[in-house]
Motif scaffolding. Structure first.
Motif, PDB file in Angstrom:
ATOM      1  N   ASP A 409      -6.416  15.336  75.153  1.00 52.63           N
ATOM      2  CA  ASP A 409      -7.379  16.137  74.925  1.00 52.63           C
ATOM      3  C   ASP A 409      -8.542  16.185  75.602  1.00 52.63           C
ATOM      4  OD1 ASP A 409      -8.872  17.965  72.955  1.00 52.63           O
ATOM      5  OD2 ASP A 409      -9.010  16.308  71.521  1.00 52.63           O
ATOM      6  N   HIS A 410      -9.667  16.815  75.328  1.00 52.11           N
ATOM      7  CA  HIS A 410     -10.977  17.003  76.153  1.00 52.11           C
ATOM      8  C   HIS A 410     -11.743  15.780  75.864  1.00 52.11           C
ATOM      9  CE1 HIS A 410      -9.320  21.155  76.072  1.00 52.11           C
ATOM     10  NE2 HIS A 410      -9.960  21.279  77.327  1.00 52.11           N
ATOM     11  N   VAL A 411     -12.395  15.241  76.972  1.00 51.02           N
ATOM     12  CA  VAL A 411     -13.168  14.135  76.624  1.00 51.02           C
ATOM     13  C   VAL A 411     -14.476  14.690  76.041  1.00 51.02           C
ATOM     14  CG1 VAL A 411     -14.525  12.369  77.837  1.00 51.02           C
ATOM     15  CG2 VAL A 411     -12.405  12.780  78.602  1.00 51.02           C
ATOM     16  N   VAL A 412     -14.987  15.650  76.912  1.00 53.44           N
ATOM     17  CA  VAL A 412     -15.946  16.533  76.175  1.00 53.44           C
ATOM     18  C   VAL A 412     -15.418  17.921  75.509  1.00 53.44           C
ATOM     19  CG1 VAL A 412     -18.249  17.959  76.471  1.00 53.44           C
ATOM     20  CG2 VAL A 412     -17.669  15.827  77.911  1.00 53.44           C
ATOM     21  N   SER A 413     -15.637  17.994  74.252  1.00 54.60           N
ATOM     22  CA  SER A 413     -14.778  18.988  73.685  1.00 54.60           C
ATOM     23  C   SER A 413     -14.901  20.343  74.285  1.00 54.60           C
ATOM     24  CB  SER A 413     -15.054  19.215  72.093  1.00 54.60           C
ATOM     25  OG  SER A 413     -16.702  19.683  72.138  1.00 54.60           O
ATOM     26  N   TRP A 414     -14.123  21.443  74.134  1.00 53.91           N
ATOM     27  CA  TRP A 414     -13.893  22.494  74.777  1.00 53.91           C
ATOM     28  C   TRP A 414     -14.869  23.500  74.202  1.00 53.91           C
ATOM     29  CZ3 TRP A 414     -12.896  27.437  72.776  1.00 53.91           C
ATOM     30  CH2 TRP A 414     -12.559  28.490  73.799  1.00 53.91           C
ATOM     31  N   ARG A 415     -15.043  23.195  72.918  1.00 54.68           N
ATOM     32  CA  ARG A 415     -16.180  24.255  72.074  1.00 54.68           C
ATOM     33  C   ARG A 415     -17.785  23.653  72.660  1.00 54.68           C
ATOM     34  NH1 ARG A 415     -14.341  20.539  68.231  1.00 54.68           N
ATOM     35  NH2 ARG A 415     -15.905  18.982  67.401  1.00 54.68           N
ATOM     36  N   SER A 416     -17.809  22.525  73.273  1.00 61.03           N
ATOM     37  CA  SER A 416     -19.177  22.109  73.668  1.00 61.03           C
ATOM     38  C   SER A 416     -19.291  22.316  75.264  1.00 61.03           C
ATOM     39  CB  SER A 416     -19.245  20.422  73.486  1.00 61.03           C
ATOM     40  OG  SER A 416     -19.281  20.463  72.272  1.00 61.03           O
ATOM     41  N   GLY A 417     -18.234  23.240  76.014  1.00 68.38           N
ATOM     42  CA  GLY A 417     -18.340  23.349  77.061  1.00 68.38           C
ATOM     43  C   GLY A 417     -17.568  22.599  78.159  1.00 68.38           C
ATOM     44  N   GLY A 418     -16.866  21.734  77.565  1.00 71.42           N
ATOM     45  CA  GLY A 418     -15.996  20.739  78.271  1.00 71.42           C
ATOM     46  C   GLY A 418     -14.834  21.448  79.127  1.00 71.42           C
ATOM     47  N   LYS A 419     -14.666  21.226  80.330  1.00 71.16           N
ATOM     48  CA  LYS A 419     -13.585  21.790  81.113  1.00 71.16           C
ATOM     49  C   LYS A 419     -12.174  21.361  81.055  1.00 71.16           C
ATOM     50  CE  LYS A 419     -16.679  23.464  84.871  1.00 71.16           C
ATOM     51  NZ  LYS A 419     -17.049  23.216  86.221  1.00 71.16           N
ATOM     52  N   THR A 420     -11.332  22.083  81.252  1.00 75.70           N
ATOM     53  CA  THR A 420      -9.755  21.867  81.116  1.00 75.70           C
ATOM     54  C   THR A 420      -9.402  21.285  82.566  1.00 75.70           C
ATOM     55  OG1 THR A 420      -9.403  23.431  79.394  1.00 75.70           O
ATOM     56  CG2 THR A 420      -7.368  22.344  80.387  1.00 75.70           C
ATOM     57  N   ASN A 421      -9.833  20.022  82.819  1.00 74.06           N
ATOM     58  CA  ASN A 421      -9.352  19.436  84.171  1.00 74.06           C
ATOM     59  C   ASN A 421      -9.102  17.939  83.980  1.00 74.06           C
ATOM     60  OD1 ASN A 421     -11.780  18.269  84.131  1.00 74.06           O
ATOM     61  ND2 ASN A 421     -12.780  19.741  85.171  1.00 74.06           N
ATOM     62  N   LEU A 422      -8.375  17.190  85.143  1.00 73.57           N
ATOM     63  CA  LEU A 422      -8.082  15.993  84.920  1.00 73.57           C
ATOM     64  C   LEU A 422      -9.124  15.126  84.620  1.00 73.57           C
ATOM     65  CD1 LEU A 422      -5.588  15.795  88.032  1.00 73.57           C
ATOM     66  CD2 LEU A 422      -5.243  15.515  85.310  1.00 73.57           C
ATOM     67  N   SER A 423     -10.411  15.218  85.154  1.00 76.18           N
ATOM     68  CA  SER A 423     -11.592  14.378  85.023  1.00 76.18           C
ATOM     69  C   SER A 423     -11.974  14.354  83.365  1.00 76.18           C
ATOM     70  CB  SER A 423     -12.796  14.556  85.792  1.00 76.18           C
ATOM     71  OG  SER A 423     -13.039  15.816  85.675  1.00 76.18           O
ATOM     72  N   ASN A 424     -11.703  15.463  82.685  1.00 75.29           N
ATOM     73  CA  ASN A 424     -12.381  15.898  81.253  1.00 75.29           C
ATOM     74  C   ASN A 424     -11.094  15.524  80.504  1.00 75.29           C
ATOM     75  OD1 ASN A 424     -14.425  16.335  79.430  1.00 75.29           O
ATOM     76  ND2 ASN A 424     -13.518  18.168  79.112  1.00 75.29           N
ATOM     77  N   ALA A 425     -10.078  14.966  80.916  1.00 71.22           N
ATOM     78  CA  ALA A 425      -9.035  14.540  80.193  1.00 71.22           C
ATOM     79  C   ALA A 425      -8.667  13.337  79.653  1.00 71.22           C
ATOM     80  CB  ALA A 425      -7.430  15.251  80.703  1.00 71.22           C
ATOM     81  N   ALA A 426      -8.058  13.050  78.576  1.00 76.11           N
ATOM     82  CA  ALA A 426      -7.733  11.730  78.241  1.00 76.11           C
ATOM     83  C   ALA A 426      -6.647  11.626  77.431  1.00 76.11           C
ATOM     84  CB  ALA A 426      -8.999  10.890  77.431  1.00 76.11           C
TER      85      ALA A 426
END
Length: 481
Positions: A409-426
């Motif tokens: 999932d996104h570290v910073v949620s997608w609806r809050s502007g989080g990107k779908t990349n490795l640094s924002n994935a956990a």
């Protein structure tokens, strides 16, 4: 009382240290051969152990009271914030787990344990506080009364009166038997209903064991469990009586015929997977350095779903010799010399019983061992990106939780502007991924330089923060300061 015990423990410790450091103690004569005289160093140390054990029980009782008070405070704060009544208390167990450095699952059980003791079982709590029960035996009392109503649970607690010393000298089985009998007398229907509902909890689990072994555990209704065990026993007895070596294990270690237990284990593997070796349409992800794979290096490897494994074991799994000398196989791909080699075994069980070995290159930063990032415009983490995160994180990224990864999932949620990349994935287990969505929880990726280790910062509703770093890959040794 806690201060009294602490002073007493300190006095015992001081006495023991004084005696232990005095080399010129005069010898004492004991009336019984082999007996230790009273007031000796050994006697003081045993007394110290007893006092410390009582202190541990008292601290556990105090922790239970603190946990219940925290739960009430959280619910009150959530009510003031307008959280619906049905959602109040969410995330409390996870916060307890982080504070006690336990897994989220353990934190939820500790919360339930504390509530039962403080609210419904005051005499058991008193026995724990006075040191007559330890945490485990208090847990047994709570567990065996879980099916009862609040009134009946309080009645059983009063009947057993653990704080009067009724369980002094009793073992776990005796305690369980006494609680079960008392619970059945109070509400036999609930006890029977609990047994019938237990079938819904049937499951199979896998846990690592030492020496590249695992515990494959099945929780089954008693009739089914006995039937499975009987079938395996018959197969083992038949194989041994006919002189067979078993269904898939060949001979045991050192050329000796396999034992009955080994044949049962081999039979279980073959009947479940359909093949003697156990590889049947599965994929085993093994991460190792190129030196371990090709040059016979001793750097350990990592097997997805298990953990660290010896280098030689990994090479044998891939069909390589101890020195890493492969015998070419069809479909094995092209051997490459890169910072990391990821061997995924697609077990297809062809007629020659060999399976395909595919090598995938993983590029890592030389200084930190961090996997180098790639980007994706998709909203979901799928395909290679998902596999990348699973390889990097290995298990759930919540501190103290080593459950298998179920959600990427996104570290910073997608609806809050989080990107779908490795640094924002956990990579997270299902429970932890749901917990981070509760009010007051937040997770951020800490910025790093020069490919520093992927680090998450988790903030709880109380403002406490915890950091989670991606585990190092095989072959990387952090520099010591």
């Amino acid at each position: 009382m806690e201060r009294i015990r602490e002073s007493r423990a300190g006095a015992v410790t001081s006495n023991a240290l004084v005696r232990a450091s005095s080399g010129g103690l005069s010898p004492r004569v004991s009336a019984q051969p082999g007996a230790v005289p009273g007031g000796s160093v050994s006697g003081d140390l045993i007394e110290q152990l007893r006092v410390l054990e009582e202190m541990k029980s008292a601290i556990t009782a105090l922790q239970a009271r603190v946990v219940v008070a925290f739960d009430l405070a959280q619910r009150a704060e959530q009510a003031e914030a307008g959280v619906p009544a049905s959602e109040r208390g969410q995330g409390v167990g996870a916060q307890v787990a982080l504070a006690r450095r336990e897994s989220p699952n353990r934190g939820s059980r500790l919360l339930g344990f504390a509530k039962a003791l403080v609210v419904e079982m005051p005499r058991t709590l008193a026995a724990l506080r006075s040191g007559q029960l330890n945490e485990w035996r208090a847990t047994l009392l709570v567990r065996e009364t879980a099916c009862l109503s609040v009134e009946d649970r309080c009645a059983v607690d009063e009947e057993l009166a653990a704080d009067t010393g009724t369980f002094d000298g009793k073992g776990d089985k005796a305690i369980i038997a006494a609680v079960k009998a008392a619970a059945y007398r109070r509400d036999p229907r609930s006890v029977v209903g609990r047994a019938s509902r237990a079938a819904a909890e049937r499951t199979v689990s896998l846990r690592p064991a030492p020496d590249t072994m695992t515990y494959l555990t099945a929780l089954l209704p008693v009739a089914q469990g006995v039937a499975v065990y009987t079938a395996l026993s018959r197969a083992a007895d038949t194989a041994r009586s006919t002189g067979g070596a078993g269904t898939g294990g060949g001979v045991g270690s050192g050329g000796v015929a396999p034992t009955r237990g080994q044949v049962m284990a081999d039979t279980l593997v073959e009947r479940v997977t359909g093949t003697p070796g156990g590889f049947s349409g599965i994929n085993l992800d093994l991460v190792m350095t190129d030196r371990t794979l090709f040059q016979g290096d001793s750097e350990p490897a990592r097997l997805k779903g298990y953990g660290i494994v010896p280098a030689e074991w990994g090479r044998e799994l891939l069909g390589l010799g101890p020195a890493g000398s492969p015998s070419p196989r069809p479909g094995s791909g092209r051997a490459v010399d890169e910072p990391q080699a990821r061997a995924g075994q697609a077990a297809q069980a062809p007629p020659d019983t060999e399976f395909a070995v595919w090598l995938r290159r993983l590029y890592t930063a030389p200084s930190t061992g961090e996997l180098l990032a790639t980007d994706s415009k998709a909203r979901l983490f799928t395909g290679r990106l998902r596999r990348f995160v699973e390889t990097r994180d290995d298990t759930c990224r919540t501190p103290y939780c080593d459950a298998p990864i179920r959600h990427i999932d996104h570290v910073v949620s997608w609806r809050s502007g989080g990107k779908t990349n490795l640094s924002n994935a956990a990579g997270l287990c299902e429970a932890c991924n749901h917990t981070k969505e509760h009010p007051g929880w937040s997770t951020t990726s800490l910025p790093g330089e020069n490919h520093s280790v992927h680090t998450l910062e988790i903030r709880t509703p109380t403002g406490h923060t915890y950091q989670s770093k991606a585990p190092p890959l095989p072959g990387h040794h952090p520099a010591r300061i």
